[in-house]
Design a protein around this motif. Structure first.
Motif, short mmCIF file in Angstrom:
data_model
loop_
_atom_site.label_atom_id
_atom_site.label_comp_id
_atom_site.label_asym_id
_atom_site.label_seq_id
_atom_site.Cartn_x
_atom_site.Cartn_y
_atom_site.Cartn_z
N ALA A 61 0.85 -1.20 0.00
CA ALA A 61 0.00 0.00 0.00
C ALA A 61 0.88 1.25 0.00
O ALA A 61 1.87 1.34 0.73
CB ALA A 61 -0.91 -0.01 1.22
N ARG A 62 0.51 2.20 -0.84
CA ARG A 62 1.28 3.45 -0.93
C ARG A 62 0.83 4.38 0.19
O ARG A 62 -0.33 4.77 0.25
CB ARG A 62 1.05 4.09 -2.29
CG ARG A 62 1.53 3.23 -3.47
CD ARG A 62 0.88 3.65 -4.78
NE ARG A 62 -0.57 3.44 -4.74
CZ ARG A 62 -1.40 3.77 -5.72
NH1 ARG A 62 -0.94 4.36 -6.81
NH2 ARG A 62 -2.69 3.53 -5.62
N ILE A 63 1.77 4.74 1.06
CA ILE A 63 1.46 5.54 2.24
C ILE A 63 2.32 6.79 2.25
O ILE A 63 3.54 6.72 2.09
CB ILE A 63 1.70 4.74 3.53
CG1 ILE A 63 0.85 3.45 3.53
CG2 ILE A 63 1.37 5.59 4.76
CD1 ILE A 63 1.12 2.54 4.71
N ILE A 64 1.69 7.95 2.45
CA ILE A 64 2.42 9.21 2.57
C ILE A 64 2.06 9.87 3.89
O ILE A 64 0.88 9.90 4.29
CB ILE A 64 2.13 10.15 1.38
CG1 ILE A 64 3.01 11.40 1.45
CG2 ILE A 64 0.66 10.52 1.28
CD1 ILE A 64 2.97 12.27 0.20
N GLU A 76 7.57 2.97 12.42
CA GLU A 76 6.76 1.87 12.98
C GLU A 76 6.08 1.07 11.87
O GLU A 76 5.99 -0.16 11.95
CB GLU A 76 5.72 2.42 13.97
CG GLU A 76 6.31 3.09 15.20
CD GLU A 76 7.16 2.15 16.04
OE1 GLU A 76 6.95 0.92 15.98
OE2 GLU A 76 8.05 2.65 16.75
N LEU A 77 5.59 1.75 10.84
CA LEU A 77 4.95 1.04 9.73
C LEU A 77 5.97 0.19 8.97
O LEU A 77 5.66 -0.92 8.53
CB LEU A 77 4.27 2.04 8.79
CG LEU A 77 3.00 2.71 9.32
CD1 LEU A 77 2.52 3.78 8.35
CD2 LEU A 77 1.90 1.70 9.58
N ALA A 78 7.19 0.71 8.82
CA ALA A 78 8.24 -0.08 8.16
C ALA A 78 8.56 -1.33 8.97
O ALA A 78 8.77 -2.41 8.41
CB ALA A 78 9.49 0.78 7.99
N ASN A 84 6.22 0.74 0.92
CA ASN A 84 6.04 1.86 0.00
C ASN A 84 5.67 3.11 0.80
O ASN A 84 4.51 3.53 0.86
CB ASN A 84 4.95 1.52 -1.02
CG ASN A 84 5.05 2.39 -2.26
OD1 ASN A 84 5.64 3.47 -2.24
ND2 ASN A 84 4.46 1.93 -3.35
N LEU A 85 6.68 3.69 1.44
CA LEU A 85 6.46 4.76 2.41
C LEU A 85 7.17 6.03 1.98
O LEU A 85 8.33 6.00 1.57
CB LEU A 85 6.98 4.34 3.78
CG LEU A 85 6.43 3.03 4.37
CD1 LEU A 85 7.21 2.64 5.63
CD2 LEU A 85 4.95 3.16 4.67
#
Length: 219
Positions: A61-64, A76-78, A84-85
């Motif tokens: 998921a592409r997250i910005i 934390e998400l990584a 895809n951050l």
């Protein structure tokens, strides 16, 4: 949108954040202190838990993260496997700090200096499935000059960055849920609310922070 404006503050200026992150860079280099997590760790982990619950199998998921600061939400998400951050901030010092922390932890996260008031330039960053903001809209609202105009530019940027089925996760301590829904009603519709701690004062119940998830309005 509510006609009431927030009082202008140095928290709404780039100079304040450049100085703040310059101090945090020095603290990190000297003491390994990553700096402040805006609204506290509990607020951050409520958002992460929601993302994990709904996007657990979508690590691409592409997250910005808008106004990413030290980048700890993306850290934390990584760690949870998202790959895809992108974190953006208008303070070069914030991006320098975030890059250093990610590098030291062996994590691959993209960071870029970006001015959210420039919607056209930000649209070159691509489209995202999850757009996150924790306190950045608040800072825009505290700008001493033309805050209403800047909020509209900010909303245009978010709209350009969001994929058709994307979501916009926003956490605010300055605006209530009702005010946020009214503010974004022309472009977005409320999808759900992330529960946050409440308090009771003078017979009324309120929240210290408000976390809402919006989706793009279909016109």
């Amino acid at each position: 949108m509510s006609n009431q404006e927030l009082a202008g503050s140095e928290l709404g200026t780039k100079l304040y954040w450049d100085r703040a992150y310059n101090r945090e860079i020095k603290n990190y280099k000297c003491h390994g202190d990553v700096g402040e997590i805006w609204f506290g760790e509990d607020s951050q982990f409520r958002i992460i838990d929601w993302i994990l619950k709904h996007y657990k199998a979508e690590h691409n998921a592409r997250i910005i993260d808008l106004g990413c600061g030290n980048g700890m939400l993306l850290i934390e998400l990584a760690r949870e496997g998202f790959v895809n951050l992108l974190g953006v901030d208008y303070s070069p010092e914030a991006i320098t700090l975030a890059k250093k922390i990610a590098y030291d932890q062996g994590l691959t996260i993209r960071y870029s200096v970006a001015d959210l008031m420039d919607a056209q330039a930000c649209s070159l960053l691509g489209e995202y499935d999850i757009i996150h903001d924790k306190g950045t809209y608040d800072a825009v609202s505290l700008c001493p000059h033309n805050p209403k105009e800047k909020r509209l530019l900010y909303m245009d940027t978010v709209c350009r960055l969001m994929s058709c089925n994307g979501i916009f996760v926003i956490t605010s301590c300055n605006w209530t849920e009702e005010e946020l829904i009214i503010a974004f009603q022309n472009l977005f519709t409320k999808y759900c609310t992330i529960p946050t701690p409440s308090f009771k004062f003078g017979g009324k119940i309120g929240n210290v922070v408000t976390s809402i998830i919006f989706k793009k309005k279909i016109h």
